[in-house]
Design an enzyme around this catalytic site. Structure first.
Site, PDB file in Angstrom:
ATOM      1  N   PHE A 219     -77.703 -20.263  71.570  1.00  0.00           N
ATOM      2  CA  PHE A 219     -76.990 -21.451  71.117  1.00  0.00           C
ATOM      3  C   PHE A 219     -76.203 -22.029  72.297  1.00  0.00           C
ATOM      4  CE2 PHE A 219     -78.493 -19.768  67.344  1.00  0.00           C
ATOM      5  CZ  PHE A 219     -77.980 -18.507  67.080  1.00  0.00           C
ATOM      6  N   ASP A 221     -73.772 -23.338  74.176  1.00  0.00           N
ATOM      7  CA  ASP A 221     -72.354 -23.695  74.012  1.00  0.00           C
ATOM      8  C   ASP A 221     -71.691 -23.760  75.382  1.00  0.00           C
ATOM      9  OD1 ASP A 221     -70.489 -20.677  73.800  1.00  0.00           O
ATOM     10  OD2 ASP A 221     -72.451 -20.949  74.651  1.00  0.00           O
ATOM     11  N   ASP A 288     -77.647 -13.628  72.508  1.00  0.00           N
ATOM     12  CA  ASP A 288     -76.591 -14.649  72.546  1.00  0.00           C
ATOM     13  C   ASP A 288     -75.281 -14.093  72.022  1.00  0.00           C
ATOM     14  OD1 ASP A 288     -75.026 -16.622  70.714  1.00  0.00           O
ATOM     15  OD2 ASP A 288     -75.956 -17.886  72.233  1.00  0.00           O
TER      16      ASP A 288
HETATM   17  N1  56B Z   1     -73.541 -19.249  72.026  1.00  0.00           N
HETATM   18  C1  56B Z   1     -72.677 -19.041  71.024  1.00  0.00           C
HETATM   19  N2  56B Z   1     -71.651 -19.882  70.887  1.00  0.00           N
HETATM   20  C2  56B Z   1     -70.791 -19.640  69.868  1.00  0.00           C
HETATM   21  C3  56B Z   1     -70.914 -18.583  68.975  1.00  0.00           C
HETATM   22  C4  56B Z   1     -69.831 -18.687  68.074  1.00  0.00           C
HETATM   23  C5  56B Z   1     -69.488 -17.831  66.920  1.00  0.00           C
HETATM   24  N3  56B Z   1     -70.415 -16.788  66.782  1.00  0.00           N
HETATM   25  C6  56B Z   1     -70.179 -15.734  65.879  1.00  0.00           C
HETATM   26  C7  56B Z   1     -71.188 -15.811  64.836  1.00  0.00           C
HETATM   27  C8  56B Z   1     -71.953 -14.712  64.805  1.00  0.00           C
HETATM   28  C9  56B Z   1     -71.426 -13.721  65.684  1.00  0.00           C
HETATM   29  O1  56B Z   1     -70.816 -12.742  64.891  1.00  0.00           O
HETATM   30  C10 56B Z   1     -70.374 -14.394  66.511  1.00  0.00           C
HETATM   31  O2  56B Z   1     -69.175 -13.717  66.421  1.00  0.00           O
HETATM   32  C11 56B Z   1     -69.090 -19.790  68.451  1.00  0.00           C
HETATM   33  N4  56B Z   1     -69.706 -20.325  69.522  1.00  0.00           N
HETATM   34  C12 56B Z   1     -69.308 -21.456  70.355  1.00  0.00           C
HETATM   35  O3  56B Z   1     -68.433 -20.935  71.359  1.00  0.00           O
HETATM   36  C13 56B Z   1     -67.495 -21.977  71.685  1.00  0.00           C
HETATM   37  C14 56B Z   1     -66.141 -21.543  71.196  1.00  0.00           C
HETATM   38  O4  56B Z   1     -65.750 -20.487  71.919  1.00  0.00           O
HETATM   39  P1  56B Z   1     -64.175 -20.153  71.919  1.00  0.00           P
HETATM   40  O5  56B Z   1     -63.486 -21.425  72.433  1.00  0.00           O
HETATM   41  O6  56B Z   1     -64.078 -18.972  72.804  1.00  0.00           O
HETATM   42  O7  56B Z   1     -63.782 -19.868  70.465  1.00  0.00           O
HETATM   43  C15 56B Z   1     -67.856 -23.188  70.894  1.00  0.00           C
HETATM   44  O8  56B Z   1     -68.793 -23.967  71.610  1.00  0.00           O
HETATM   45  C16 56B Z   1     -68.511 -22.550  69.691  1.00  0.00           C
HETATM   46  O9  56B Z   1     -69.385 -23.457  69.047  1.00  0.00           O
HETATM   47  C17 56B Z   1     -72.022 -17.714  69.148  1.00  0.00           C
HETATM   48  O10 56B Z   1     -72.243 -16.732  68.406  1.00  0.00           O
HETATM   49  N5  56B Z   1     -72.866 -17.993  70.187  1.00  0.00           N
END
Ligand code: 56B
Length: 313
Positions: A219, A221, A288
């Site tokens: 994903f 991000d 990821d």
């Molecule tokens: N590539 C990727 N990006 C992810 C996630 C998640 C939430 N994932 C949870 C769901 C299932 C798992 O259990 C994970 O715990 C949020 N994001 C992105 O990160 C950024 C926020 O970051 P920060 O500002 O540090 O909170 C923001 O762009 C957000 O859209 C992911 O999994 N993969």
């Protein structure tokens, strides 16, 4: 070509053309080796989505409603230095526990910035736009799926590719694509993470059952590129490195932004292949989650991530 094949093909094209971002194969191989030994040493434990206390998970359609709202709002927290993803998850979890009908289609159409504020006891950046995105999914669900998230998900007939296509077809705010050197490039980050979260929350069964889940990419991000860059796997050229290091905004739709996101997708595809070759059979989405979780765990020690104002990630 289906939506997921489009993402892989178009991001691969960007990677082949990239001039601001490159990949250090040596660092990639080295990190994969240490990931593999760490993963095995920890008993090959896979992430349990429901185990995160910032997620609502009850195995019913309520969880699917929670996930759709979560991933409609799951973007661009960094302008508020105190705001992180777990605040989003926790706020929505407390809300659905307070009022189980909060995320019903008719109610989503009525969400205002005041209501959004009451969910999180704080302002969210770009609050008006976040409300518009919620109003949109409420209206579309009501108009085309009798207001039912369950009906919407089931219309994809257990195909992740079809569900990503339906999400981007009916919910315009999820249409995460751009143009790079005259070609349309697809990321569909929030559409893909919606499917990944369903799969995780329902443990691959019921509303989380997808016969092609392995076709999801990572994903794209701002957290995963940050950790890949800190590991020396992704290398920014001097011009981009200066901007990121000095927390200068990278303009949305710029070649720099698209190259960071696309190379991240390609790198995680490569990592997944190396893991699978070493009998660590993780999906791209699980690689990821591992990278994202690792990034979250070392937030204060990581160099700055790239800063792009967007509604897509
Ligand atoms: N590539 C990727 N990006 C992810 C996630 C998640 C939430 N994932 C949870 C769901 C299932 C798992 O259990 C994970 O715990 C949020 N994001 C992105 O990160 C950024 C926020 O970051 P920060 O500002 O540090 O909170 C923001 O762009 C957000 O859209 C992911 O999994 N993969």
């Amino acid at each position: 070509m289906n939506a997921l094949e489009l993402i892989r093909e178009t991001t691969e094209y960007v990677s082949s053309q990239a001039k601001y971002v490159s990949v250090c194969e040596e660092a990639l191989e080295k990190e994969c080796k240490s990931f593999i030994s760490e993963f095995i040493a920890k008993g090959s434990k896979r992430e349990d989505w429901s185990a995160n206390d910032f997620h609502y998970s009850d195995g019913t359609e309520q969880t699917a409603k929670f996930i759709l709202v979560l991933d409609t709002l799951n973007f661009c927290f960094w302008p508020d230095s105190e705001l992180e993803y777990h605040h989003l998850g926790n706020g929505l979890k407390q809300q659905i526990l307070r009022d189980p009908h909060s995320f019903d289609a008719d109610r989503l159409q009525l969400v205002t910035t005041d209501i959004l504020h009451s969910w999180f006891q704080r302002e969210l950046p770009n609050a008006k736009e976040r409300c518009r995105l919620l109003n949109e999914i409420g209206l579309q669900l009501q108009t085309y799926f009798n207001g039912s998230v369950k009906e919407f998900i089931e219309s994809a007939k257990q195909s992740a590719a079809t569900l990503v296509d339906l999400v981007t077809r009916y919910f315009w705010g999820f249409r995460d694509s751009c143009v790079y050197k005259n070609r349309q490039i697809f990321f569909y980050k929030r559409a893909q993470i919606f499917v990944g979260d369903l799969w995780g929350a329902f443990k691959g069964e019921g509303l989380g059952k997808f016969n092609d889940i392995e076709k999801l990419t990572m994903f794209a991000d701002y957290r995963v590129p940050q950790i890949l860059e800190s590991l020396g796997i992704m290398v920014y050229n001097e011009e981009l490195s200066e901007l990121v290091k000095n927390k200068k905004e990278i303009v949305v739709g710029s070649e720099m932004e698209i190259e960071i996101r696309a190379v991240t997708v390609s790198v995680v595809e490569k990592m997944r292949d190396i893991f699978n070759k070493n009998n660590v059979n993780l999906l791209a989405l699980e690689v990821d989650w591992m990278l994202w979780g690792r990034g979250e765990a070392m937030l204060d020690r990581l160099p700055p991530h790239h800063r792009t104002r967007t509604i897509f990630y």
